[in-house]
Scaffold this motif. Structure first.
Motif, short mmCIF file in Angstrom:
data_model
loop_
_atom_site.label_atom_id
_atom_site.label_comp_id
_atom_site.label_asym_id
_atom_site.label_seq_id
_atom_site.Cartn_x
_atom_site.Cartn_y
_atom_site.Cartn_z
N LEU A 39 0.83 -1.21 0.00
CA LEU A 39 0.00 0.00 0.00
C LEU A 39 0.86 1.26 0.00
CD1 LEU A 39 -2.83 -1.01 2.49
CD2 LEU A 39 -3.04 -0.66 0.03
N LEU A 40 1.91 1.25 0.83
CA LEU A 40 2.80 2.42 0.89
C LEU A 40 3.53 2.61 -0.43
CD1 LEU A 40 4.28 2.07 4.49
CD2 LEU A 40 2.54 3.67 3.70
N VAL A 324 7.01 14.62 3.48
CA VAL A 324 7.32 13.98 4.77
C VAL A 324 6.05 13.86 5.60
CG1 VAL A 324 8.56 14.25 6.94
CG2 VAL A 324 9.72 14.72 4.79
N ILE A 325 5.30 14.97 5.68
CA ILE A 325 4.07 14.97 6.49
C ILE A 325 3.04 14.00 5.91
CG2 ILE A 325 2.12 16.38 7.24
CD1 ILE A 325 4.03 18.76 7.35
N ILE A 326 2.84 14.08 4.59
CA ILE A 326 1.85 13.20 3.95
C ILE A 326 2.28 11.74 4.06
CG2 ILE A 326 0.83 12.58 1.73
CD1 ILE A 326 0.86 15.53 1.00
N ILE A 330 0.03 8.98 5.78
CA ILE A 330 -0.39 7.79 5.03
C ILE A 330 0.04 6.52 5.76
CG2 ILE A 330 0.05 6.48 2.92
CD1 ILE A 330 0.10 9.06 1.41
N GLU A 331 1.26 6.54 6.32
CA GLU A 331 1.74 5.36 7.06
C GLU A 331 0.84 5.08 8.25
OE1 GLU A 331 3.59 2.89 9.90
OE2 GLU A 331 3.21 5.04 10.24
N HIS A 335 -1.62 1.94 8.70
CA HIS A 335 -1.48 1.14 9.92
C HIS A 335 -2.84 0.94 10.59
CE1 HIS A 335 0.31 -0.45 13.60
NE2 HIS A 335 -0.47 0.38 14.28
N ILE A 336 -3.64 2.03 10.67
CA ILE A 336 -4.96 1.94 11.29
C ILE A 336 -5.87 1.02 10.49
CG2 ILE A 336 -7.03 3.29 11.82
CD1 ILE A 336 -5.15 5.65 12.44
N VAL A 337 -5.76 1.10 9.17
CA VAL A 337 -6.60 0.25 8.31
C VAL A 337 -6.18 -1.21 8.39
CG1 VAL A 337 -7.25 -0.22 5.92
CG2 VAL A 337 -7.17 2.14 6.73
N VAL A 338 -4.87 -1.47 8.45
CA VAL A 338 -4.37 -2.84 8.42
C VAL A 338 -4.47 -3.52 9.78
CG1 VAL A 338 -2.27 -4.22 8.06
CG2 VAL A 338 -2.86 -2.40 6.46
#
Length: 460
Positions: A39-40, A324-326, A330-331, A335-338
């Motif tokens: 995903l990343l 960097v912020i995005i 996204i990470e 993480h929350i989704v996975v």
């Protein structure tokens, strides 16, 4: 025996499940790592490309706007500077036109003309020598004090020839004065006279003011301008005095002047680009009304884009910070989704290992929650099924134990029957022996009777 056999089968099944569990753990770990990384790998490049594309498009649009605004500003400044020169030239020509009107409408003899022309000397600082006249009859009046040579041919002079083509005062071709070395342009006109002579009035206008004005011009703080006679392509005014009086052509020593030579006659209402080496200039050619002069204004493209370069640096820094912020956001989102999938996968792994005591915790109403609820229902069903299986297994075990007792009784009965059969077999064998003996004795008796009977016959 049967219980031992069942235990061996169950132990084998548990060992197989243990191997499967270890394999599933390794596969689940790889799978979870793979999902997040995948995903990343997909999201970050896509977002980076989108942001970079937006910034590049914005930069190009900003550059286009800035360049267009700079060209508009260059055109506006060029027109304004040209208007100042026009104001100066128009003021001179208007003054000379009034003098022409007086010379044409007021009857004057030669002496009166000299007196009137004497008043024009030092009347205007731009033509301090005043107005002088000459005709094709050889008359020449110049009250500045300059006396021509005896062989001075009036009709052969450029100022006289130019004047014949003008109905009102107009500037001719500039030239450098032999005495002062300064640029002068003759303003000439054909006078209407009653004596039939072709009389031309002229005034030598010094271009000192125009030269100073042009030299002081700063286009957009860094550019400059210079004045050129369009007919002769002669530079009349320039901040670099070494270039004054030079003719603009493809043979010019100055690279910029050489490059701009073919732009002088092209007046299309647009700012033109001139490239000299690695430097790009924006060039505007503005004609000076009432003259054959053009004001050439220029500014470097690098000057125009200087602020844009600063903006570009800031945009790059903002881009890096935004990435960097995005990327971090996204990470975290991934993480929350996975994470619920990871928890659900662990629960499924326990279930596949035979642990149906797991309670699947679900939150939300998305697909993962629906799958978790489904798994919880499956666990409930399997618990009931397993309970039923254990109950049936107990019953089967009890039946097996009962069958074992019956088998043991039957076994003992079989042993007793076997012993009885052996004893019966011995008895039967003894009986057979006795029957054999009786048979033998009966045979012997029969033989004795037969012999006796034979003896009886013989005796009779």
């Amino acid at each position: 025996m049967k219980n031992a056999y069942i235990r061996i089968i169950l132990l084998y099944i548990l060992m197989q499940k243990g191997d499967v569990r270890m394999k599933n753990d390794r596969q689940n770990t790889k799978m979870l790592k793979g999902i997040k990384a995948k995903l990343l790998k997909i999201l970050l490049p896509c977002i980076a490309i989108a942001i970079i594309s937006i910034i590049v498009i914005s930069y190009m649009a900003s550059k286009k706007i800035i360049v267009q605004e700079a060209k508009n500003l260059l055109r506006a400044e060029s027109k304004m500077n040209a208007k100042e020169l026009e104001t100066w030239t128009t003021g001179i020509l208007n003054t000379l036109d009034m003098l022409q009107n007086t010379l044409e409408t007021v009857p004057m003899d030669e002496e009166t003309e000299k007196t009137y022309l004497a008043t024009t000397v030092n009347m205007n600082q731009d033509f301090p020598n005043g107005v002088y006249i000459g005709d094709d009859h050889g008359k020449y009046i110049d009250m500045s004090g300059w006396v021509p040579d005896a062989d001075y041919g009036i009709t052969e002079r450029d100022w006289y020839k130019e004047g014949l083509t003008h109905k009102s005062f107009a500037f001719g071709t500039p030239y450098r004065d032999a005495d002062t070395g300064e640029f002068i342009v003759s303003a000439t006109t054909l006078l209407k006279t009653s004596n039939g002579a072709k009389t031309v009035a002229a005034a030598d206008v010094f271009l000192n003011y125009a030269s100073k004005m042009v030299s002081d011009i700063k286009v957009m703080d860094d550019g400059y301008a210079f004045l050129v006679d369009k007919n002769s392509h002669t530079i009349l005014a320039h901040k670099d005095q070494k270039l004054v009086a030079q003719t603009i052509s493809s043979d010019s020593k100055d690279s910029y002047v050489k490059a701009v030579a073919d732009k002088i006659d092209k007046k299309n209402g647009k700012v033109q680009n001139v490239t000299v080496g690695n430097t790009v200039y924006y060039v505007e050619v503005e004609p000076i009304t009432g003259t054959d002069w053009v004001l050439v204004s220029n500014v470097k493209e690098s000057t125009v884009l200087e602020d844009l370069k600063g903006l570009q640096t800031r945009i790059i820094l903002i881009l890096v910070l935004a990435m960097v912020i995005i990327g971090f956001l996204i990470e975290r989102i991934v993480h929350i989704v996975v994470e619920p999938i990871k928890t659900l996968t662990k629960d499924i792994g326990k279930i596949t290992d035979g642990d149906f005591t797991v309670n699947v915790q679900t939150k939300g109403q998305d697909e993962v929650a629906a799958m978790g609820n489904g798994m919880q229902k499956f666990i409930g069903t399997m618990r009931n099924t397993i309970g039923t299986i254990f109950s049936i297994s107990g019953q089967l075990n009890q039946q097996a134990e009962n069958s074992s007792s019956v088998s043991e009784i039957l076994y003992r009965s079989a042993i007793t029957q076997s012993t009885s059969m052996k004893e019966l077999n011995s008895t039967v064998e003894e009986l057979a022996n006795s029957v054999t003996e009786v048979a033998e004795n009966t045979t012997s008796l029969a033989m004795i009777v037969s012999e006796t009977d034979q003896i009886g016959h013989n005796a009779s």
